[in-house]
Design a protein around this motif. Structure first.
Motif, PDB file in Angstrom:
ATOM      1  N   UNK A  37      44.715  45.277  31.556  1.00  0.00           N
ATOM      2  CA  UNK A  37      44.145  46.628  31.426  1.00  0.00           C
ATOM      3  C   UNK A  37      44.917  47.358  30.343  1.00  0.00           C
ATOM      4  N   UNK A  38      44.272  47.557  29.215  1.00  0.00           N
ATOM      5  CA  UNK A  38      44.892  48.261  28.101  1.00  0.00           C
ATOM      6  C   UNK A  38      43.795  48.980  27.334  1.00  0.00           C
ATOM      7  N   UNK A  39      44.066  50.175  26.880  1.00  0.00           N
ATOM      8  CA  UNK A  39      43.056  50.986  26.189  1.00  0.00           C
ATOM      9  C   UNK A  39      42.533  50.317  24.921  1.00  0.00           C
ATOM     10  N   UNK A  40      43.330  49.451  24.291  1.00  0.00           N
ATOM     11  CA  UNK A  40      42.926  48.840  23.032  1.00  0.00           C
ATOM     12  C   UNK A  40      42.446  47.400  23.177  1.00  0.00           C
ATOM     13  N   UNK A  41      42.263  46.943  24.393  1.00  0.00           N
ATOM     14  CA  UNK A  41      41.805  45.580  24.631  1.00  0.00           C
ATOM     15  C   UNK A  41      40.512  45.624  25.439  1.00  0.00           C
ATOM     16  N   UNK A  42      39.521  44.877  24.993  1.00  0.00           N
ATOM     17  CA  UNK A  42      38.249  44.802  25.713  1.00  0.00           C
ATOM     18  C   UNK A  42      38.519  44.220  27.097  1.00  0.00           C
ATOM     19  N   UNK A  43      38.019  44.891  28.115  1.00  0.00           N
ATOM     20  CA  UNK A  43      38.287  44.506  29.512  1.00  0.00           C
ATOM     21  C   UNK A  43      37.337  43.403  29.965  1.00  0.00           C
ATOM     22  N   UNK A  44      37.900  42.364  30.577  1.00  0.00           N
ATOM     23  CA  UNK A  44      37.093  41.303  31.191  1.00  0.00           C
ATOM     24  C   UNK A  44      36.627  41.775  32.554  1.00  0.00           C
ATOM     25  N   UNK A  45      35.342  41.576  32.868  1.00  0.00           N
ATOM     26  CA  UNK A  45      34.751  42.029  34.123  1.00  0.00           C
ATOM     27  C   UNK A  45      34.583  40.883  35.121  1.00  0.00           C
ATOM     28  N   UNK A  46      34.121  39.724  34.638  1.00  0.00           N
ATOM     29  CA  UNK A  46      33.887  38.557  35.479  1.00  0.00           C
ATOM     30  C   UNK A  46      34.184  37.299  34.673  1.00  0.00           C
ATOM     31  N   UNK A  47      34.685  36.275  35.365  1.00  0.00           N
ATOM     32  CA  UNK A  47      34.876  34.962  34.770  1.00  0.00           C
ATOM     33  C   UNK A  47      34.482  33.945  35.830  1.00  0.00           C
ATOM     34  N   UNK A  48      33.582  33.011  35.474  1.00  0.00           N
ATOM     35  CA  UNK A  48      33.168  32.000  36.442  1.00  0.00           C
ATOM     36  C   UNK A  48      32.565  30.809  35.715  1.00  0.00           C
ATOM     37  N   UNK A  49      32.489  29.679  36.410  1.00  0.00           N
ATOM     38  CA  UNK A  49      31.862  28.473  35.876  1.00  0.00           C
ATOM     39  C   UNK A  49      30.433  28.394  36.398  1.00  0.00           C
TER      40      UNK A  49
END
Length: 156
Positions: free
Chosen positions: A74-86
């Motif tokens: 979680x950082x203001x300058x980094x795009x946030x990942x919401x979900x990761x799955x196979x």
């Protein structure tokens, strides 16, 4: 995709990676909310076909774990990942949508137009990189004890 059933594809994003499909998504409108009030945020989903990458099952699992570790950033300058799955041999990563694209795309577009980044923007970007680099995420539980830096996300 059951995990993305509440979303609709807004557009196909081309040119990201030759081994990936990337789509812009938006949450499906709620039937009880008037359309002009339903301003759902957009997301980006990237499908990386690991079955064609020639990876072993262990490498596929490691790639998935590395991508899942990005969920905690979680950082203001980094795009946030919401979900990761196979799903069907593909690593699926859903992130916030950056409407301006990546810095790489921005520089490439300027180069095509035979322009350069304005000095003010270069300084702004440099400061953001320094802030990100100075707040490196440390994983506190290393199998060998001590603290270690996070792994390179690799295929994620």
């Amino acid at each position: 995709m059951h995990r993305l059933s509440g979303f609709q594809v807004v557009s196909d994003i081309e040119g990201v990676r030759p081994d990936a499909r990337v789509y812009k998504l938006q949450a499906k409108p709620h039937p009880d909310v008037p359309q002009h009030l339903d301003e759902e945020p957009c997301f980006c989903v990237k499908y990386l076909d690991l079955s064609e990458a020639g990876l072993s099952n262990e490498e596929k699992q490691r790639a998935t774990r590395e991508a899942q570790a990005l969920l905690d950033i979680e950082h203001a300058n980094i795009v946030r990942y919401q979900q990761v799955f196979m799903h069907d041999g593909r690593l699926c990563c859903m992130t916030e949508y950056a409407d301006g694209g990546t810095l790489h795309h921005r520089i490439f577009r300027l180069k095509e137009q035979e322009q350069t980044l304005p000095e003010e923007e270069v300084w702004h970007l440099l400061i953001q990189v320094i802030i990100i680099k100075s707040s490196v995420i440390i994983i506190k539980s290393s199998p060998r004890g001590g603290s270690v830096a996070p792994p390179d996300p690799g295929v994620s």
